[in-house]
Enzyme design. Structure first.
Site, PDB file in Angstrom:
ATOM      1  N   HIS A  59     -12.391 -10.178  24.904  1.00 41.23           N
ATOM      2  CA  HIS A  59     -11.447  -9.062  24.784  1.00 41.23           C
ATOM      3  C   HIS A  59     -12.132  -7.777  25.227  1.00 41.23           C
ATOM      4  O   HIS A  59     -13.289  -7.539  24.906  1.00 41.23           O
ATOM      5  CB  HIS A  59     -11.009  -8.906  23.318  1.00 41.23           C
ATOM      6  CG  HIS A  59      -9.871  -7.951  23.143  1.00 41.23           C
ATOM      7  ND1 HIS A  59      -8.555  -8.373  23.127  1.00 41.23           N
ATOM      8  CD2 HIS A  59      -9.836  -6.613  22.985  1.00 41.23           C
ATOM      9  CE1 HIS A  59      -7.767  -7.314  22.959  1.00 41.23           C
ATOM     10  NE2 HIS A  59      -8.529  -6.229  22.881  1.00 41.23           N
TER      11      HIS A  59
ATOM     12  N   ASP B 266       0.269  -5.674  14.334  1.00 42.15           N
ATOM     13  CA  ASP B 266      -0.400  -4.950  15.420  1.00 42.15           C
ATOM     14  C   ASP B 266       0.601  -4.540  16.495  1.00 42.15           C
ATOM     15  O   ASP B 266       0.500  -3.451  17.067  1.00 42.15           O
ATOM     16  CB  ASP B 266      -1.508  -5.799  16.049  1.00 42.15           C
ATOM     17  CG  ASP B 266      -2.238  -4.989  17.118  1.00 42.15           C
ATOM     18  OD1 ASP B 266      -2.806  -3.936  16.772  1.00 42.15           O
ATOM     19  OD2 ASP B 266      -2.204  -5.384  18.295  1.00 42.15           O
TER      20      ASP B 266
ATOM     21  N   ARG C  85       0.851   3.930  17.139  1.00 42.02           N
ATOM     22  CA  ARG C  85      -0.385   4.701  17.371  1.00 42.02           C
ATOM     23  C   ARG C  85      -0.366   5.337  18.749  1.00 42.02           C
ATOM     24  O   ARG C  85      -0.843   6.456  18.945  1.00 42.02           O
ATOM     25  CB  ARG C  85      -1.604   3.780  17.234  1.00 42.02           C
ATOM     26  CG  ARG C  85      -1.894   3.376  15.803  1.00 42.02           C
ATOM     27  CD  ARG C  85      -2.824   2.178  15.763  1.00 42.02           C
ATOM     28  NE  ARG C  85      -4.078   2.435  16.441  1.00 42.02           N
ATOM     29  CZ  ARG C  85      -4.824   1.493  17.045  1.00 42.02           C
ATOM     30  NH1 ARG C  85      -4.437   0.236  17.039  1.00 42.02           N
ATOM     31  NH2 ARG C  85      -5.947   1.820  17.625  1.00 42.02           N
TER      32      ARG C  85
ATOM     33  N   SER D 124      -7.144  -3.931  14.947  1.00 43.29           N
ATOM     34  CA  SER D 124      -6.179  -4.361  15.957  1.00 43.29           C
ATOM     35  C   SER D 124      -6.763  -5.481  16.814  1.00 43.29           C
ATOM     36  O   SER D 124      -6.166  -6.556  16.977  1.00 43.29           O
ATOM     37  CB  SER D 124      -5.810  -3.148  16.834  1.00 43.29           C
ATOM     38  OG  SER D 124      -5.247  -3.538  18.047  1.00 43.29           O
TER      39      SER D 124
ATOM     40  N   LYS E 294      -6.114  -9.898  16.235  1.00 48.03           N
ATOM     41  CA  LYS E 294      -5.559 -10.733  17.316  1.00 48.03           C
ATOM     42  C   LYS E 294      -6.531 -11.850  17.698  1.00 48.03           C
ATOM     43  O   LYS E 294      -6.129 -12.982  17.933  1.00 48.03           O
ATOM     44  CB  LYS E 294      -5.261  -9.861  18.542  1.00 48.03           C
ATOM     45  CG  LYS E 294      -4.031  -8.985  18.345  1.00 48.03           C
ATOM     46  CD  LYS E 294      -3.759  -8.090  19.528  1.00 48.03           C
ATOM     47  CE  LYS E 294      -4.757  -6.999  19.666  1.00 48.03           C
ATOM     48  NZ  LYS E 294      -4.348  -5.837  20.425  1.00 48.03           N
TER      49      LYS E 294
HETATM   50  N1  URA Z   1      -7.166  -2.687  22.349  1.00 41.41           N
HETATM   51  C1  URA Z   1      -6.498  -3.247  21.322  1.00 41.41           C
HETATM   52  O1  URA Z   1      -6.119  -4.417  21.372  1.00 41.41           O
HETATM   53  N2  URA Z   1      -6.234  -2.488  20.239  1.00 41.41           N
HETATM   54  C2  URA Z   1      -6.630  -1.204  20.132  1.00 41.41           C
HETATM   55  O2  URA Z   1      -6.384  -0.594  19.130  1.00 41.41           O
HETATM   56  C3  URA Z   1      -7.332  -0.622  21.222  1.00 41.41           C
HETATM   57  C4  URA Z   1      -7.599  -1.392  22.314  1.00 41.41           C
END
Ligand code: URA
Length: 425
Positions: free
Chosen positions: A82, A161, A168, A183, A187
């Site tokens: 990620h 999220d 946000r 966040s 995930k």
């Molecule tokens: N990427 C994400 O998945 N969440 C965030 O809050 C910032 C970047």
């Protein structure tokens, strides 16, 4: 409990209990806590932060608001990756098939871009026919069969999220460590991989502007991953200039194909091979960067990418087609010297205005438009030499060139750049 009391508690810098965090997250997802209260809470977190325990509770409560993927049907150590957000970031397009070409399964869910950042799923959708929405069963079967699949994030994954990120994004509360860490990690944990590589970007085009901030975010996420038994490593990587040569959906697919054929720029190729080496190490496959690079040069990684595109309905003939735009505008250097700055955020926003990115979630993309840099930081240029080409379907005007040129800084020397700044494990 009342949301107003929890907002006030956080506003005053106090620590919330596990049950208070659970109440807030559940209330937000079920609709009993409205957006305006959740955004006030997010702003309180922005200013007052959260303790390690609060972040861990928030993350795990968020995981529980959606489906948790079970990848145990896939043999081997499943690795995921990620990035916290970048400009011109086509890394997953190369890294996923490259790692899979060594027999390590990659089952990856990716997101869409917003604002100055690009999204892997938008890039893949620019390939004619490529399906990003797959059932869990089809996703798992494909990884079993060919070793790799990159799909869009399921709507069922971490509902909190999905809601909170959108909130946000419009309330200036994205760039805060507790909310980014929860966040990202909610995930990744829900997506079910055994091992996770986190690319924490730092610099002008990233949410984290300093290495110290990036280190804190990286360590927070690594600790969250390890606490739930996932092998987790974070790399802090430079996002002061766009990554690689291209920004824009199809343009980035074409650059990814170049890299997959061993013909990419040396810097990004080396960077991706280093990331692949770390990901492979997480799956107990130890290779040198040189051995990894061979899979780019001998076509094995490219073959995996083509297998994935075909398995997800993509048209291989269309894949290699050049972009189709009304105008290609060349940007000449205004002086002789060395390129010393190409601010990632500014070029991300420039590409967004060409249609390559979204200002708001509902915007349609123009997959063909974007920028290709002929020069990057550290390269020498002569006055009048082409620094970049702009691919547009819009009106062309002298301003298109001058707007671009004002961000290109040329100097007589430049401080050296490292793509991977630090590794945290
Ligand atoms: N990427 C994400 O998945 N969440 C965030 O809050 C910032 C970047």
């Amino acid at each position: 409990m009342r949301a107003v009391d929890l907002i006030q508690k956080k506003r005053d810098g106090q620590e919330l209990t596990s049950s208070e965090i659970e109440w807030l997250v559940e209330g937000y997802v079920s609709g009993t806590v409205p957006d305006y209260q959740m955004s006030a809470f997010a702003m309180a977190v922005y200013f007052k932060g959260m303790t390690t325990r609060e972040i861990s509770d928030l993350t795990m409560k968020m995981v529980k608001t959606g489906q948790e993927f079970d990848l145990s049907a896939i043999d081997g150590v499943k690795v995921d990756k990620h990035s916290t957000g970048g400009v011109g970031d086509k890394v997953t397009l190369i890294l996923a098939p490259l790692v899979a070409s060594f027999g390590v399964p990659v089952a990856k869910m990716s997101g869409r871009g917003l604002g100055h950042t690009g999204g892997t799923i938008d890039k893949l959708e620019s390939i004619k026919g490529y399906q990003v929405e797959r059932s869990q069963e089809a996703f798992i079967n494909q990884v079993q069969d060919i070793g790799v699949s990159v799909i869009g994030q399921s709507d069922q994954l971490v509902k909190a999220d999905k809601l909170l990120y959108a909130l946000r994004d419009v309330t200036a509360t994205v760039d805060t460590i507790p909310l980014i860490a929860s966040s990202v990690m909610s995930k990744k944990i829900a997506a079910g991989a055994d091992a996770i590589l986190l690319d924490v970007t730092v610099g002008e085009g990233a949410f984290m502007k300093t290495v110290d901030e990036a280190r804190e975010l990286a360590q927070t996420m690594v600790d969250l991953g390890k606490a739930v038994g996932r092998k987790t490593v974070a790399v802090i990587t430079d996002m002061s200039q766009p990554l690689g040569r291209a920004i824009g959906n199809r343009l980035e697919i074409l650059e990814a194909l170049e890299i997959l054929q061993g013909q990419g720029r040396q810097d990004i190729t080396h960077f991706i091979c280093e990331l692949a080496q770390i990901m492979l190490g997480l799956a107990n496959v130890n290779k040198t960067v040189e051995e990894v690079r061979q899979h780019l040069e001998n076509g094995q990684a490219l073959a995996k990418f083509e297998d994935m595109v075909q398995a997800q309905g993509g048209d291989l003939k269309d894949l290699y087609r050049p972009v189709n735009v009304d105008h290609v505008v060349e940007i000449p250097a205004q002086e002789t010297g060395i390129i010393s700055a190409l601010p990632a955020m500014e070029f991300g926003l420039y590409a967004m205005r060409l249609g390559a990115g979204r200002a708001v979630k509902s915007d349609d993309l123009d997959y063909e438009t974007g920028i290709v840099f002929e020069k990057k930081i550290g390269d020498s240029v002569q006055k009048g030499e082409i620094v970049a080409k702009v691919y547009t379907n819009g009106k062309i005007s002298p301003q298109l060139v001058t707007d671009f040129q004002k961000y290109v800084k040329i100097n007589d020397r430049v401080k050296s750049l490292r793509e991977i700044i630090e590794i945290i494990s």
